[in-house]
Design a protein around this motif. Structure first.
Motif, PDB file in Angstrom:
ATOM      1  N   SER A  68       0.814  -1.221   0.000  1.00 28.72           N
ATOM      2  CA  SER A  68       0.000   0.000   0.000  1.00 28.72           C
ATOM      3  C   SER A  68       0.846   1.269   0.000  1.00 28.72           C
ATOM      4  O   SER A  68       0.323   2.358  -0.177  1.00 28.72           O
ATOM      5  CB  SER A  68      -0.900   0.011   1.234  1.00 28.72           C
ATOM      6  OG  SER A  68      -0.093   0.095   2.406  1.00 28.72           O
ATOM      7  N   GLY A  69       2.176   1.125   0.239  1.00 32.46           N
ATOM      8  CA  GLY A  69       3.043   2.286   0.340  1.00 32.46           C
ATOM      9  C   GLY A  69       3.286   2.728   1.769  1.00 32.46           C
ATOM     10  O   GLY A  69       4.045   3.651   2.016  1.00 32.46           O
ATOM     11  N   SER A  70       2.661   2.058   2.721  1.00 27.69           N
ATOM     12  CA  SER A  70       2.900   2.391   4.128  1.00 27.69           C
ATOM     13  C   SER A  70       4.134   1.648   4.636  1.00 27.69           C
ATOM     14  O   SER A  70       4.605   0.699   4.009  1.00 27.69           O
ATOM     15  CB  SER A  70       1.674   2.056   4.983  1.00 27.69           C
ATOM     16  OG  SER A  70       1.442   0.670   4.975  1.00 27.69           O
ATOM     17  N   GLU A  74       0.824   6.318   4.243  1.00 26.37           N
ATOM     18  CA  GLU A  74       1.100   7.166   3.086  1.00 26.37           C
ATOM     19  C   GLU A  74       2.568   7.569   3.006  1.00 26.37           C
ATOM     20  O   GLU A  74       2.887   8.696   2.641  1.00 26.37           O
ATOM     21  CB  GLU A  74       0.190   8.390   3.092  1.00 26.37           C
ATOM     22  CG  GLU A  74      -1.285   8.036   3.070  1.00 26.37           C
ATOM     23  CD  GLU A  74      -2.196   9.243   3.170  1.00 26.37           C
ATOM     24  OE1 GLU A  74      -1.706  10.387   3.098  1.00 26.37           O
ATOM     25  OE2 GLU A  74      -3.399   9.036   3.328  1.00 26.37           O
ATOM     26  N   HIS A 125       4.624   6.238   0.919  1.00 24.49           N
ATOM     27  CA  HIS A 125       4.759   6.284  -0.542  1.00 24.49           C
ATOM     28  C   HIS A 125       3.373   6.116  -1.136  1.00 24.49           C
ATOM     29  O   HIS A 125       2.462   5.617  -0.487  1.00 24.49           O
ATOM     30  CB  HIS A 125       5.650   5.135  -1.038  1.00 24.49           C
ATOM     31  CG  HIS A 125       7.109   5.342  -0.806  1.00 24.49           C
ATOM     32  ND1 HIS A 125       7.953   5.896  -1.739  1.00 24.49           N
ATOM     33  CD2 HIS A 125       7.883   5.055   0.275  1.00 24.49           C
ATOM     34  CE1 HIS A 125       9.182   5.934  -1.253  1.00 24.49           C
ATOM     35  NE2 HIS A 125       9.167   5.432  -0.027  1.00 24.49           N
ATOM     36  N   ASP A 126       3.221   6.492  -2.403  1.00 23.18           N
ATOM     37  CA  ASP A 126       1.948   6.309  -3.098  1.00 23.18           C
ATOM     38  C   ASP A 126       1.850   4.941  -3.758  1.00 23.18           C
ATOM     39  O   ASP A 126       0.771   4.549  -4.213  1.00 23.18           O
ATOM     40  CB  ASP A 126       1.760   7.387  -4.171  1.00 23.18           C
ATOM     41  CG  ASP A 126       1.579   8.765  -3.557  1.00 23.18           C
ATOM     42  OD1 ASP A 126       1.071   8.854  -2.421  1.00 23.18           O
ATOM     43  OD2 ASP A 126       1.960   9.756  -4.209  1.00 23.18           O
ATOM     44  N   ASN A 127       2.979   4.216  -3.845  1.00 21.53           N
ATOM     45  CA  ASN A 127       3.028   2.936  -4.544  1.00 21.53           C
ATOM     46  C   ASN A 127       3.766   1.894  -3.712  1.00 21.53           C
ATOM     47  O   ASN A 127       4.312   2.206  -2.655  1.00 21.53           O
ATOM     48  CB  ASN A 127       3.745   3.111  -5.894  1.00 21.53           C
ATOM     49  CG  ASN A 127       2.982   4.005  -6.829  1.00 21.53           C
ATOM     50  OD1 ASN A 127       1.898   3.674  -7.274  1.00 21.53           O
ATOM     51  ND2 ASN A 127       3.535   5.186  -7.106  1.00 21.53           N
ATOM     52  N   ASP A 187      10.265   3.231  -4.069  1.00 19.26           N
ATOM     53  CA  ASP A 187       9.039   2.610  -4.576  1.00 19.26           C
ATOM     54  C   ASP A 187       9.144   2.331  -6.072  1.00 19.26           C
ATOM     55  O   ASP A 187      10.128   2.686  -6.719  1.00 19.26           O
ATOM     56  CB  ASP A 187       7.799   3.450  -4.228  1.00 19.26           C
ATOM     57  CG  ASP A 187       7.713   4.780  -4.970  1.00 19.26           C
ATOM     58  OD1 ASP A 187       8.310   4.942  -6.046  1.00 19.26           O
ATOM     59  OD2 ASP A 187       7.015   5.679  -4.446  1.00 19.26           O
TER      60      ASP A 187
END
Length: 82
Positions: free
Chosen positions: A16-18, A34, A36-38, A59
């Motif tokens: 999830s990017g966490s 959040e 990262h977004d990816n 990421d």
């Protein structure tokens, strides 16, 4: 998923990017939502004898983020886009 274990700290990058930071002695978990977004592809530890412990996350979209590895409050130091 990417993982890094250093001393008593495990850092886990999620799809999830966490990021989850786990204190291996107390088993307490700190979640950075959040981060990262990816999907986080890689986590690398950086240690500086003067400034302390850091880690870098990367990421799949080419963003690198440098974090200060403080379990109580991880701090984002810098974001770099490749």
């Amino acid at each position: 998923m990417a993982t890094l274990t250093y001393k008593n700290l495990a850092v886990i990058g999620c799809q999830s990017g966490s990021i989850q930071m786990v204190n291996l002695q107390t088993r307490k978990i700190e979640l950075i939502r959040e981060a990262h977004d990816n999907l986080i592809r890689c986590i690398v530890s950086l240690e500086n004898q003067y400034a302390g412990q850091y880690f870098v996350t990367a990421d799949v979209s080419g963003f690198l983020k440098v974090w200060q590895a403080d379990f109580k409050k991880p701090v984002l130091i810098q974001t770099i886009q490749l």
